[in-house]
Design a protein around this motif. Sequence first.
Motif, PDB file in Angstrom:
ATOM      1  N   ALA A 150      -9.059  -1.810  -1.049  1.00 53.88           N
ATOM      2  CA  ALA A 150      -8.374  -1.067  -2.083  1.00 53.88           C
ATOM      3  C   ALA A 150      -9.410  -0.262  -2.815  1.00 53.88           C
ATOM      4  CB  ALA A 150      -7.922  -2.039  -3.164  1.00 53.88           C
ATOM      5  N   TRP A 151      -8.896   0.938  -3.398  1.00 57.32           N
ATOM      6  CA  TRP A 151      -9.653   1.835  -4.264  1.00 57.32           C
ATOM      7  C   TRP A 151      -9.032   2.421  -5.232  1.00 57.32           C
ATOM      8  CZ3 TRP A 151      -9.578   2.110   1.242  1.00 57.32           C
ATOM      9  CH2 TRP A 151      -8.754   3.070   1.542  1.00 57.32           C
ATOM     10  N   PHE A 152      -9.182   2.578  -6.647  1.00 51.95           N
ATOM     11  CA  PHE A 152      -8.657   3.166  -7.682  1.00 51.95           C
ATOM     12  C   PHE A 152      -9.558   4.065  -8.419  1.00 51.95           C
ATOM     13  CE2 PHE A 152      -4.941   0.518  -8.351  1.00 51.95           C
ATOM     14  CZ  PHE A 152      -4.891  -0.389  -7.253  1.00 51.95           C
ATOM     15  N   LYS A 153      -9.266   5.122  -8.926  1.00 58.29           N
ATOM     16  CA  LYS A 153     -10.092   5.865  -9.661  1.00 58.29           C
ATOM     17  C   LYS A 153      -8.817   6.584 -10.949  1.00 58.29           C
ATOM     18  CE  LYS A 153     -12.903   9.955  -9.483  1.00 58.29           C
ATOM     19  NZ  LYS A 153     -13.517  11.105  -8.621  1.00 58.29           N
ATOM     20  N   VAL A 154      -9.393   6.225 -11.989  1.00 57.24           N
ATOM     21  CA  VAL A 154      -8.814   6.361 -13.312  1.00 57.24           C
ATOM     22  C   VAL A 154      -9.727   7.188 -14.452  1.00 57.24           C
ATOM     23  CG1 VAL A 154      -7.368   5.436 -15.061  1.00 57.24           C
ATOM     24  CG2 VAL A 154      -7.508   4.464 -12.767  1.00 57.24           C
ATOM     25  N   VAL A 155      -9.048   8.260 -14.828  1.00 58.88           N
ATOM     26  CA  VAL A 155     -10.060   9.160 -15.777  1.00 58.88           C
ATOM     27  C   VAL A 155      -9.343   9.456 -16.801  1.00 58.88           C
ATOM     28  CG1 VAL A 155     -11.315  11.237 -15.979  1.00 58.88           C
ATOM     29  CG2 VAL A 155     -11.143  10.239 -13.586  1.00 58.88           C
ATOM     30  N   ASN A 156      -9.866   9.173 -18.007  1.00 61.71           N
ATOM     31  CA  ASN A 156      -9.182   9.225 -19.348  1.00 61.71           C
ATOM     32  C   ASN A 156      -7.736   9.034 -19.511  1.00 61.71           C
ATOM     33  OD1 ASN A 156     -11.690  10.601 -20.249  1.00 61.71           O
ATOM     34  ND2 ASN A 156     -11.272  12.401 -19.467  1.00 61.71           N
ATOM     35  N   GLY A 157      -7.637   7.601 -18.814  1.00 59.22           N
ATOM     36  CA  GLY A 157      -6.174   7.274 -19.104  1.00 59.22           C
ATOM     37  C   GLY A 157      -5.352   7.868 -18.063  1.00 59.22           C
ATOM     38  N   ARG A 158      -5.746   8.550 -16.911  1.00 59.67           N
ATOM     39  CA  ARG A 158      -4.825   9.154 -15.997  1.00 59.67           C
ATOM     40  C   ARG A 158      -5.259   8.619 -14.554  1.00 59.67           C
ATOM     41  NH1 ARG A 158      -4.928  13.573 -12.212  1.00 59.67           N
ATOM     42  NH2 ARG A 158      -7.123  14.008 -13.054  1.00 59.67           N
ATOM     43  N   VAL A 159      -4.142   8.088 -13.676  1.00 63.02           N
ATOM     44  CA  VAL A 159      -4.486   7.491 -12.560  1.00 63.02           C
ATOM     45  C   VAL A 159      -4.891   8.699 -11.482  1.00 63.02           C
ATOM     46  CG1 VAL A 159      -3.659   6.298 -10.485  1.00 63.02           C
ATOM     47  CG2 VAL A 159      -3.186   5.613 -12.813  1.00 63.02           C
ATOM     48  N   VAL A 160      -5.953   8.893 -11.018  1.00 65.38           N
ATOM     49  CA  VAL A 160      -6.107  10.071 -10.123  1.00 65.38           C
ATOM     50  C   VAL A 160      -5.992   9.630  -8.753  1.00 65.38           C
ATOM     51  CG1 VAL A 160      -8.135  11.491  -9.066  1.00 65.38           C
ATOM     52  CG2 VAL A 160      -8.124  10.891 -11.609  1.00 65.38           C
ATOM     53  N   ARG A 161      -6.305   8.285  -8.528  1.00 71.46           N
ATOM     54  CA  ARG A 161      -6.039   7.673  -7.096  1.00 71.46           C
ATOM     55  C   ARG A 161      -6.047   6.569  -7.214  1.00 71.46           C
ATOM     56  NH1 ARG A 161      -3.763   7.675  -2.849  1.00 71.46           N
ATOM     57  NH2 ARG A 161      -4.431   7.746  -0.622  1.00 71.46           N
ATOM     58  N   ALA A 162      -4.926   5.725  -6.434  1.00 72.35           N
ATOM     59  CA  ALA A 162      -4.846   4.186  -6.328  1.00 72.35           C
ATOM     60  C   ALA A 162      -4.301   3.993  -4.961  1.00 72.35           C
ATOM     61  CB  ALA A 162      -3.830   3.856  -7.503  1.00 72.35           C
ATOM     62  N   PHE A 163      -4.863   2.949  -4.337  1.00 69.05           N
ATOM     63  CA  PHE A 163      -4.569   2.823  -2.649  1.00 69.05           C
ATOM     64  C   PHE A 163      -5.008   1.358  -2.571  1.00 69.05           C
ATOM     65  CE2 PHE A 163      -4.934   2.034   1.529  1.00 69.05           C
ATOM     66  CZ  PHE A 163      -3.811   2.744   2.260  1.00 69.05           C
ATOM     67  N   ALA A 164      -4.132   0.697  -1.990  1.00 70.70           N
ATOM     68  CA  ALA A 164      -4.346  -0.916  -1.543  1.00 70.70           C
ATOM     69  C   ALA A 164      -3.629  -1.172  -0.440  1.00 70.70           C
ATOM     70  CB  ALA A 164      -4.139  -1.683  -2.871  1.00 70.70           C
ATOM     71  N   THR A 165      -4.185  -1.997   0.460  1.00 72.73           N
ATOM     72  CA  THR A 165      -3.270  -2.360   1.469  1.00 72.73           C
ATOM     73  C   THR A 165      -3.967  -3.774   1.926  1.00 72.73           C
ATOM     74  OG1 THR A 165      -2.708  -1.740   3.901  1.00 72.73           O
ATOM     75  CG2 THR A 165      -5.348  -1.267   3.268  1.00 72.73           C
ATOM     76  N   THR A 166      -2.847  -4.569   2.578  1.00 72.27           N
ATOM     77  CA  THR A 166      -3.433  -5.718   3.232  1.00 72.27           C
ATOM     78  C   THR A 166      -2.636  -5.804   4.720  1.00 72.27           C
ATOM     79  OG1 THR A 166      -1.014  -6.898   2.513  1.00 72.27           O
ATOM     80  CG2 THR A 166      -2.867  -6.732   0.779  1.00 72.27           C
ATOM     81  N   GLU A 167      -2.798  -7.167   5.207  1.00 71.63           N
ATOM     82  CA  GLU A 167      -2.426  -7.177   6.427  1.00 71.63           C
ATOM     83  C   GLU A 167      -0.948  -6.933   6.678  1.00 71.63           C
ATOM     84  OE1 GLU A 167      -2.160 -12.107   6.042  1.00 71.63           O
ATOM     85  OE2 GLU A 167      -3.638 -11.156   7.684  1.00 71.63           O
ATOM     86  N   GLU A 168       0.063  -6.883   5.558  1.00 70.73           N
ATOM     87  CA  GLU A 168       1.262  -6.673   5.478  1.00 70.73           C
ATOM     88  C   GLU A 168       1.690  -5.428   5.311  1.00 70.73           C
ATOM     89  OE1 GLU A 168       3.133  -9.268   2.893  1.00 70.73           O
ATOM     90  OE2 GLU A 168       2.253 -11.140   3.729  1.00 70.73           O
ATOM     91  N   GLY A 169       0.627  -4.600   5.014  1.00 74.65           N
ATOM     92  CA  GLY A 169       0.926  -3.183   4.747  1.00 74.65           C
ATOM     93  C   GLY A 169       0.534  -2.602   3.467  1.00 74.65           C
ATOM     94  N   GLU A 170       0.876  -1.542   2.968  1.00 73.07           N
ATOM     95  CA  GLU A 170       0.356  -0.864   1.875  1.00 73.07           C
ATOM     96  C   GLU A 170       1.147  -1.820   0.723  1.00 73.07           C
ATOM     97  OE1 GLU A 170       0.371   3.997   2.923  1.00 73.07           O
ATOM     98  OE2 GLU A 170       1.791   3.133   1.179  1.00 73.07           O
TER      99      GLU A 170
END
Length: 260
Positions: A150-170
């Motif tokens: 998983a990796w998330f990037k949030v700037v000044n209260g705005r989600v720029v990028r959010a991705f996470a995955t497990t063996e079951e998929g996204e």
Amino acid sequence: MPVLAIGVLLVTLFSLGGLVWLIARQEAAQTATQQENGEVAQLSQVGPNMSWLVVGTEDVNRLISTLGLNEVQRCTRNTGVRAIYRGRKADKSVFVTSPVHGWVLVAGVSLPQPLGASFVDKTSPLLLELSETFGEAQYFSTFPEFDHYAWFKVVNGRVVRAFATTEEGEVCNLGRVTAAEQMLGLKFFELRGVDERTGDAGGAMLLSPTQSQVLQLAARWSIDPTRLADSFAQLETSTCFTATSPYHWRSERVAKNRAA
């Protein structure tokens, strides 16, 4: 976009995978016990089989207060890393570093995890709060044994990028793929589609991220946690901290059939 709206949006993007994480959080804290020789004393890096935050600040005390950490104690770098990997309370411990090039790293398997739609989303609200207070907050997680990244990037209260995955998929996939992800070959537009393939049993894994890619992405976005030994080589013992995570970080299932 209002904080509440963003939080709700992220919650709706989370899918199945929570049950896997109930196991992962219990077992990940013990992954460093594979070697019981003198190498334990040299344990000094964060990253493999771990979750961590990176927050844009140099005010460590304010960050600790904002996170609501308990039982805060000063420690050395090695002591802090051992606490979250193999300490007696590793599943509740948090390691907080001193600032590195304007960033503070907070690591521990007890950090809120993106567990899926069956669980209350506690990852995005935390990042939104941190980003509104300090400007930017990032989240990374890498547990190869459970195919969780998983990796998330949030700037000044705005989600720029959010991705996470497990063996079951996204679990979630929000925001445009960043330039850093593209340079590392992190492309997941077919991640679900390959599940039905037959013949090549390992084909689906070709589109999965790797621990190395997550660490490289962390380095491009902010700091590489595996380089802590280099960054803190000359720092005093009072610059790092261990603490206990707040109770409200613990996973919580979404209530079903609530009374109207």
